[in-house]
Design a protein around this motif. Structure first.
Motif, PDB file in Angstrom:
ATOM      1  N   PRO A  40       0.836  -1.208   0.000  1.00 26.79           N
ATOM      2  CA  PRO A  40       0.000   0.000   0.000  1.00 26.79           C
ATOM      3  C   PRO A  40       0.873   1.262   0.000  1.00 26.79           C
ATOM      4  N   ARG A  41       0.330   2.335  -0.512  1.00 25.21           N
ATOM      5  CA  ARG A  41       1.074   3.591  -0.532  1.00 25.21           C
ATOM      6  C   ARG A  41       1.121   4.199   0.861  1.00 25.21           C
ATOM      7  N   TYR A  42       2.292   4.763   1.170  1.00 28.25           N
ATOM      8  CA  TYR A  42       2.486   5.330   2.499  1.00 28.25           C
ATOM      9  C   TYR A  42       2.382   6.843   2.461  1.00 28.25           C
ATOM     10  N   LYS A  43       2.265   7.428   3.648  1.00 29.38           N
ATOM     11  CA  LYS A  43       2.247   8.875   3.817  1.00 29.38           C
ATOM     12  C   LYS A  43       3.403   9.269   4.733  1.00 29.38           C
ATOM     13  N   LEU A  44       4.154  10.269   4.307  1.00 30.06           N
ATOM     14  CA  LEU A  44       5.237  10.795   5.133  1.00 30.06           C
ATOM     15  C   LEU A  44       4.842  12.194   5.588  1.00 30.06           C
ATOM     16  N   ARG A  45       4.737  12.346   6.904  1.00 33.11           N
ATOM     17  CA  ARG A  45       4.274  13.619   7.475  1.00 33.11           C
ATOM     18  C   ARG A  45       5.490  14.414   7.945  1.00 33.11           C
ATOM     19  N   LEU A  46       5.724  15.570   7.315  1.00 34.93           N
ATOM     20  CA  LEU A  46       6.876  16.396   7.661  1.00 34.93           C
ATOM     21  C   LEU A  46       6.477  17.463   8.664  1.00 34.93           C
ATOM     22  N   LEU A  47       7.183  17.457   9.775  1.00 35.84           N
ATOM     23  CA  LEU A  47       7.016  18.544  10.732  1.00 35.84           C
ATOM     24  C   LEU A  47       7.746  19.786  10.223  1.00 35.84           C
ATOM     25  N   ARG A  48       8.932  19.530   9.620  1.00 34.43           N
ATOM     26  CA  ARG A  48       9.692  20.637   9.051  1.00 34.43           C
ATOM     27  C   ARG A  48      10.668  20.104   8.011  1.00 34.43           C
ATOM     28  N   ILE A  49      10.870  20.887   6.963  1.00 29.49           N
ATOM     29  CA  ILE A  49      11.957  20.644   6.013  1.00 29.49           C
ATOM     30  C   ILE A  49      12.739  21.942   5.872  1.00 29.49           C
ATOM     31  N   ARG A  50      14.050  21.837   5.952  1.00 36.56           N
ATOM     32  CA  ARG A  50      14.914  23.020   5.858  1.00 36.56           C
ATOM     33  C   ARG A  50      15.990  22.757   4.810  1.00 36.56           C
ATOM     34  N   LEU A  51      16.167  23.692   3.881  1.00 37.96           N
ATOM     35  CA  LEU A  51      17.190  23.584   2.847  1.00 37.96           C
ATOM     36  C   LEU A  51      18.219  24.694   3.051  1.00 37.96           C
TER      37      LEU A  51
END
Length: 456
Positions: free
Chosen positions: A408-419
């Protein structure tokens, strides 16, 4: 009287033609041999060809006994030796002219091209290796004559390709390591791996030794040899080089020769490549080695010719190993971002990330897929994203994938992404986004915002 005018002009034209022909014939190039010579194995003969700014495209053969009979040879100028390696088919290296001209554009030098093709051309590689020390002896004798005319050893730079790197080392050892600099471009591995320092290039052969590795799993040397060793794309397979033997000779020599073209690119200065000290290529790809604070305001060392600016710092560090990645073609540079991700999934997640940067005019994409990445709740995971174009983005697209087709397809929940743009010395502000939901294999587009001070 008028009948003689055409004849006079004919004589003058003939004299001019003969003079021009003489000048063309006087230009010396590396000895051009072929496979027949390789099978026969010609005896070693070393020729030294002088190039200066006054004769950047016309080599002049030096008399080994009386080199200063040539008025263009000036002992007060710095001198750089260019030394080719094994030539199994006898052809002169195609890159030598480009390297010579690029060096002379940068500096007013004596460029001495060491032509040992009669000795480097032999189907018997072991015999060619035997010829490296006698070649170094010829160079040593020439440098001694330079000294007699007032040249200093510290003004001498030797650039050796493959076997030429070890020839440089043997020459430097003859002067107890007082040669100014040795640059080793993918130093040869076969017959040198596992040898003691006196039987190969090592850091004691010059005041400063830098080595670039591009083919360590075949023709190149795997271990460190200098005060700084650069490993392009991990030091083995180079992007853009053939992966199949059906590609012909390029399959065998492309990775090995890439070192020369990377060095050539560094002379151009249009796209300096920053390299990162790291314990392994895997750690580098994982983004664990982007801190350049140990080098102060200068930042991490750049690849190639200008690394000499870091000489004193590198000498204090003893031996430094750096890694970097490149593109497929010149100028080869990549543009990096350190990507820090914090997730809030309850269960640990695994997968790959693809990031696309866009501004008004262009876009560029990086796939972070060298291995499956582990994401844990409230644990920051640092990644290294490298792009073909230098973009400070107005919008960003990110995609999460697992590579699992049947699950099954998963979900990735980002609290924060910083570049954070690399190198950090560029002082561009990091970009952030908070609270994102990534559905597997679906792109999510967002406008980044400058990170607040708590997130630096």
């Amino acid at each position: 009287m008028t009948r003689w005018v055409p004849l006079r002009w004919c004589v003058l034209a003939m004299m001019l033609f003969l003079f021009t022909l003489h000048r063309v014939q006087a230009c010396e190039k590396i000895t051009d041999l072929n496979v027949k010579h390789s099978l026969a194995g010609p005896a070693l003969k070393v020729r030294l060809l002088l190039f200066t700014r006054a004769s950047s495209s016309c080599g002049e053969l030096l008399d080994l006994e009386n080199p200063f009979d040539n008025v263009r040879l000036n002992a007060s100028r710095p001198t750089t030796f260019l030394i080719h390696g094994y030539r199994p088919t006898g052809s002169p290296p195609k890159w030598m002219e480009d390297l010579t001209e690029a060096m002379l554009k940068r500096d007013d030098l004596n460029i001495i091209v060491v032509d040992w093709n009669r000795g480097a051309t032999n189907i018997n590689y072991w015999k060619v290796v035997d010829n490296t020390r006698p070649t170094a002896t010829v160079i040593t004798n020439f440098i001694t004559k330079l000294q007699d005319q007032g040249a200093t050893l510290s003004s001498i730079h030797m650039i050796g390709v493959s076997l030429g790197a070890h020839i440089s080392g043997f020459t430097g050892a003859n002067f107890q390591g007082q040669i100014g600099r040795i640059t080793a471009l993918d130093p040869a591995g076969p017959m040198f791996r596992g040898k003691s320092p006196e039987d190969r290039l090592d850091p004691l052969d010059a005041q400063f030794v830098d080595a670039l590795h591009t083919d360590m799993d075949a023709f190149g040397y795997r271990d460190t040899l200098g005060h700084i060793d650069f490993y392009a794309n991990g030091g083995a397979d180079q992007p853009g080089c053939p992966k199949s033997i059906f590609s012909g000779s390029q399959y065998f020599k492309c990775d090995h020769q890439r070192s020369v073209y990377l060095y050539l690119s560094s002379l151009n200065k249009s796209c300096p490549i920053t390299t990162y000290p790291c314990s392994s290529y895997s750690d580098y790809l994982d983004g664990r080695c982007v801190d350049c604070s140990r080098f102060g305001e200068a930042g991490c060392p750049v690849l190639g010719h200008d690394v000499i600016r870091w000489k004193e710092t590198l000498l204090n560090l003893n031996q430094t190993t750096t890694y970097f990645t490149t593109g497929k073609a010149s100028p080869f540079c990549k543009f990096g971002y350190s990507v820090d991700i914090v997730t809030w999934n309850t269960d640990e997640m695994w997968g790959y990330i693809t990031i696309t940067l866009r501004d008004q005019d262009q876009e560029t994409t990086a796939k972070i897929n060298h291995k499956s990445i582990k994401f844990e709740k409230f644990t920051e995971r640092r990644l290294l994203a490298q792009f073909d174009r230098d973009i400070y983005p107005e919008s960003i697209t990110i995609k999460y994938s697992t590579g699992n087709v049947l699950k099954p397809r998963y979900k990735l929940r980002l609290l924060r992404i910083r570049l954070t743009p690399l190198p950090m010395e560029r002082k561009l502000r990091p970009l952030c986004r908070y609270d994102l939901l990534l559905l597997e294999n679906q792109e999510v587009n967002f406008r980044p915002i400058p990170c607040d001070n708590s997130n630096f």
